[in-house]
Design a protein around this motif. Sequence first.
Motif, mmCIF file in Angstrom:
data_model
loop_
_atom_site.group_PDB
_atom_site.id
_atom_site.type_symbol
_atom_site.label_atom_id
_atom_site.label_comp_id
_atom_site.label_asym_id
_atom_site.label_seq_id
_atom_site.Cartn_x
_atom_site.Cartn_y
_atom_site.Cartn_z
ATOM 1 N N THR A 171 -24.135 8.113 -8.399
ATOM 2 C CA THR A 171 -22.766 8.580 -8.193
ATOM 3 C C THR A 171 -22.756 10.038 -7.755
ATOM 4 O OG1 THR A 171 -21.952 7.045 -9.882
ATOM 5 C CG2 THR A 171 -20.504 8.854 -9.261
ATOM 6 N N ARG A 172 -23.680 10.837 -8.262
ATOM 7 C CA ARG A 172 -23.720 12.252 -7.895
ATOM 8 C C ARG A 172 -24.104 12.446 -6.435
ATOM 9 N NH1 ARG A 172 -28.493 14.531 -11.629
ATOM 10 N NH2 ARG A 172 -27.301 13.269 -13.134
ATOM 11 N N ASP A 173 -24.640 11.392 -5.795
ATOM 12 C CA ASP A 173 -24.965 11.484 -4.375
ATOM 13 C C ASP A 173 -23.723 11.379 -3.489
ATOM 14 O OD1 ASP A 173 -27.704 11.708 -4.914
ATOM 15 O OD2 ASP A 173 -27.940 9.525 -5.016
ATOM 16 N N PHE A 174 -22.600 11.027 -4.085
ATOM 17 C CA PHE A 174 -21.323 10.961 -3.371
ATOM 18 C C PHE A 174 -20.636 12.311 -3.584
ATOM 19 C CE2 PHE A 174 -17.600 7.829 -2.499
ATOM 20 C CZ PHE A 174 -17.106 8.685 -1.546
ATOM 21 N N PRO A 175 -20.697 13.215 -2.622
ATOM 22 C CA PRO A 175 -20.216 14.594 -2.840
ATOM 23 C C PRO A 175 -18.740 14.649 -3.243
ATOM 24 C CG PRO A 175 -21.445 14.418 -0.783
ATOM 25 C CD PRO A 175 -21.210 13.025 -1.256
ATOM 26 N N LEU A 176 -18.435 15.570 -4.141
ATOM 27 C CA LEU A 176 -17.041 15.750 -4.563
ATOM 28 C C LEU A 176 -16.160 16.186 -3.402
ATOM 29 C CD1 LEU A 176 -17.557 17.519 -8.008
ATOM 30 C CD2 LEU A 176 -16.544 15.271 -7.641
ATOM 31 N N LEU A 177 -16.732 16.906 -2.438
ATOM 32 C CA LEU A 177 -15.956 17.332 -1.281
ATOM 33 C C LEU A 177 -15.403 16.127 -0.533
ATOM 34 C CD1 LEU A 177 -14.967 19.459 0.737
ATOM 35 C CD2 LEU A 177 -17.214 19.324 1.847
ATOM 36 N N TRP A 178 -16.243 15.125 -0.309
ATOM 37 C CA TRP A 178 -15.793 13.955 0.431
ATOM 38 C C TRP A 178 -14.888 13.069 -0.414
ATOM 39 C CZ3 TRP A 178 -15.619 13.510 5.388
ATOM 40 C CH2 TRP A 178 -16.454 14.291 6.170
ATOM 41 N N ARG A 179 -15.075 13.066 -1.703
ATOM 42 C CA ARG A 179 -14.130 12.347 -2.567
ATOM 43 C C ARG A 179 -12.742 12.965 -2.434
ATOM 44 N NH1 ARG A 179 -17.424 11.545 -8.321
ATOM 45 N NH2 ARG A 179 -19.520 11.712 -7.440
ATOM 46 N N ALA A 180 -12.697 14.307 -2.398
ATOM 47 C CA ALA A 180 -11.415 15.001 -2.267
ATOM 48 C C ALA A 180 -10.770 14.717 -0.919
ATOM 49 C CB ALA A 180 -11.627 16.503 -2.445
ATOM 50 N N ILE A 181 -11.566 14.735 0.161
ATOM 51 C CA ILE A 181 -11.031 14.471 1.492
ATOM 52 C C ILE A 181 -10.468 13.057 1.577
ATOM 53 C CG2 ILE A 181 -11.684 14.137 3.908
ATOM 54 C CD1 ILE A 181 -13.634 16.481 3.583
ATOM 55 N N ILE A 182 -11.199 12.091 1.038
ATOM 56 C CA ILE A 182 -10.734 10.698 1.059
ATOM 57 C C ILE A 182 -9.449 10.549 0.267
ATOM 58 C CG2 ILE A 182 -11.288 8.363 0.256
ATOM 59 C CD1 ILE A 182 -14.231 9.000 0.938
ATOM 60 N N ALA A 183 -9.369 11.218 -0.878
ATOM 61 C CA ALA A 183 -8.162 11.133 -1.706
ATOM 62 C C ALA A 183 -6.951 11.708 -0.976
ATOM 63 C CB ALA A 183 -8.381 11.867 -3.025
ATOM 64 N N LEU A 184 -7.113 12.862 -0.338
ATOM 65 C CA LEU A 184 -6.002 13.454 0.421
ATOM 66 C C LEU A 184 -5.604 12.553 1.593
ATOM 67 C CD1 LEU A 184 -6.931 17.255 0.554
ATOM 68 C CD2 LEU A 184 -5.022 16.216 -0.674
ATOM 69 N N ALA A 185 -6.598 11.974 2.251
ATOM 70 C CA ALA A 185 -6.305 11.088 3.379
ATOM 71 C C ALA A 185 -5.516 9.862 2.917
ATOM 72 C CB ALA A 185 -7.607 10.658 4.058
ATOM 73 N N ILE A 186 -5.920 9.279 1.810
ATOM 74 C CA ILE A 186 -5.201 8.118 1.282
ATOM 75 C C ILE A 186 -3.787 8.499 0.871
ATOM 76 C CG2 ILE A 186 -5.125 6.486 -0.650
ATOM 77 C CD1 ILE A 186 -8.176 6.354 -0.507
ATOM 78 N N GLY A 187 -3.663 9.632 0.172
ATOM 79 C CA GLY A 187 -2.351 10.043 -0.302
ATOM 80 C C GLY A 187 -1.376 10.323 0.822
ATOM 81 N N TYR B 177 0.835 -1.208 0.000
ATOM 82 C CA TYR B 177 0.000 0.000 0.000
ATOM 83 C C TYR B 177 0.869 1.256 0.000
ATOM 84 C CZ TYR B 177 -3.302 3.501 1.775
ATOM 85 O OH TYR B 177 -4.066 4.636 1.941
ATOM 86 N N ILE B 178 1.855 1.295 0.882
ATOM 87 C CA ILE B 178 2.692 2.486 1.025
ATOM 88 C C ILE B 178 3.451 2.791 -0.256
ATOM 89 C CG2 ILE B 178 4.727 3.406 2.212
ATOM 90 C CD1 ILE B 178 3.711 1.937 4.745
ATOM 91 N N GLU B 179 4.048 1.780 -0.862
ATOM 92 C CA GLU B 179 4.842 2.010 -2.067
ATOM 93 C C GLU B 179 3.972 2.422 -3.244
ATOM 94 O OE1 GLU B 179 7.988 2.257 -2.124
ATOM 95 O OE2 GLU B 179 8.267 1.576 -0.068
ATOM 96 N N ILE B 180 2.780 1.821 -3.365
ATOM 97 C CA ILE B 180 1.878 2.188 -4.458
ATOM 98 C C ILE B 180 1.397 3.625 -4.312
ATOM 99 C CG2 ILE B 180 -0.404 1.782 -5.450
ATOM 100 C CD1 ILE B 180 1.590 -0.238 -6.406
ATOM 101 N N VAL B 181 0.907 3.978 -3.128
ATOM 102 C CA VAL B 181 0.324 5.305 -2.922
ATOM 103 C C VAL B 181 1.390 6.389 -3.007
ATOM 104 C CG1 VAL B 181 -0.889 6.771 -1.262
ATOM 105 C CG2 VAL B 181 -1.597 4.402 -1.579
ATOM 106 N N ARG B 182 2.577 6.145 -2.456
ATOM 107 C CA ARG B 182 3.635 7.164 -2.516
ATOM 108 C C ARG B 182 4.117 7.407 -3.938
ATOM 109 N NH1 ARG B 182 8.459 6.655 1.629
ATOM 110 N NH2 ARG B 182 8.749 4.683 0.532
ATOM 111 N N GLY B 183 3.895 6.450 -4.840
ATOM 112 C CA GLY B 183 4.361 6.599 -6.212
ATOM 113 C C GLY B 183 3.394 7.326 -7.123
ATOM 114 N N VAL B 184 2.213 7.692 -6.598
ATOM 115 C CA VAL B 184 1.198 8.363 -7.417
ATOM 116 C C VAL B 184 1.089 9.824 -6.979
ATOM 117 C CG1 VAL B 184 -1.229 8.384 -8.117
ATOM 118 C CG2 VAL B 184 -0.082 6.213 -7.657
#
Length: 266
Positions: free
Chosen positions: A127-143, A85-92
Motif C-alpha cells: 500500500t505504501r507503494d501507492f503515493p499519497l500525492l496520487w491518492r490526493a489527485i485521484i480524490a480531487l478528480a473524483i470529487g 455517481y453524481i449524487e453520491i459524490v456531490r453529497g460527500v
Amino acid sequence: MIPSAPPDRDFPYWLVALIALGLFAFWQIVTDDIYLQVLDTLRRGMVITVMVTLVGFAMASLMGLGLALMSLSGSLILRQVARFYIEIVRGVPIIVLLLYIAFVFAPALVAGYNWLAEQVGAGTIRTRDFPLLWRAIIALAIGYSAFIAEVFRAGLQSVERGQIEAALSLGLNRWQRFRLVVFPQAIRTILPPLGNDFVAMVKDSSLVSALGVLDVTQLGKVTAASNFRYFETYNVVALIYLSITVTLSLLLRRLETRMRNGAERR
C-alpha cells in the motif's frame, strides 16, 4: 433603480486596491529576512500545488465530460449510473473523500491488484507503494468530476435542438455532430462555471495537506511549527493562493469576454 453602466464596464477600483495591497505585501517580503526565508521554503510547495491542480482538473474534466454524455445517453442504464455517481459524490465533503480514497479505497485497490497478481504469478505491491500525492489527485478528480459533469450537461443541453436537426440533415454522424456543432456552441456556456471550478480546485488543493503532501499549506504548517512565525508564514501562504486565484480569475474573465464578443460579431 437602473444602473448607469453595465457592471462589466465599471472601472476596476477593487483591482487597483488589490494591486496596491499586493505591492505592499511584496515590498514587505523582499525587505524582511524572515519573510524571504519563509518564501524560499514555501516555493518548493508551489510546484506540488500547481501539479495537483492541473492534473486533478484535467482528470476531473475528462471524467465529467464522460458522465455528462452518459447522463444524456439514450440508454436508461447509462443515465441511471451517471446520476447515481453524481449524487453520491456531490453529497460527500471533499476532505472526507480525500481521507476515504487515501485510507480505504487505495488499500482495497492494492489488495485487489495483489490478488490478481497472485493468480497470474506476477509480483505484488504494498500500500505504501501507492503515493499519497496520487491518492490526493485521484480524490480531487473524483470529487470535482461530479460537479463538472453537471456543468457539461447544462452546456450541452443549452444548444438548440434545431442546430442538431440541421446537422442531421447534412448527414453528420454522432461524433461529427458533437465535435463540429454541439460542443463549439456549448463551450461558451460551459466556460464560466468551468473556470470557477478550476479556481475552486486551486483553493481545495490545500486540503491535500491533510494527507501530509508537501504542498504550500503543508509546508506552511511545518515552517510555522518550527520557527513559531505564524503571522509571517500564513501571510505568505495567503498571498501565494491569492495571487494564483486572482490571476486565474482575470484570465478567465478576459477569455470569456473575448468569446462573447466573437459570438456577437457572428
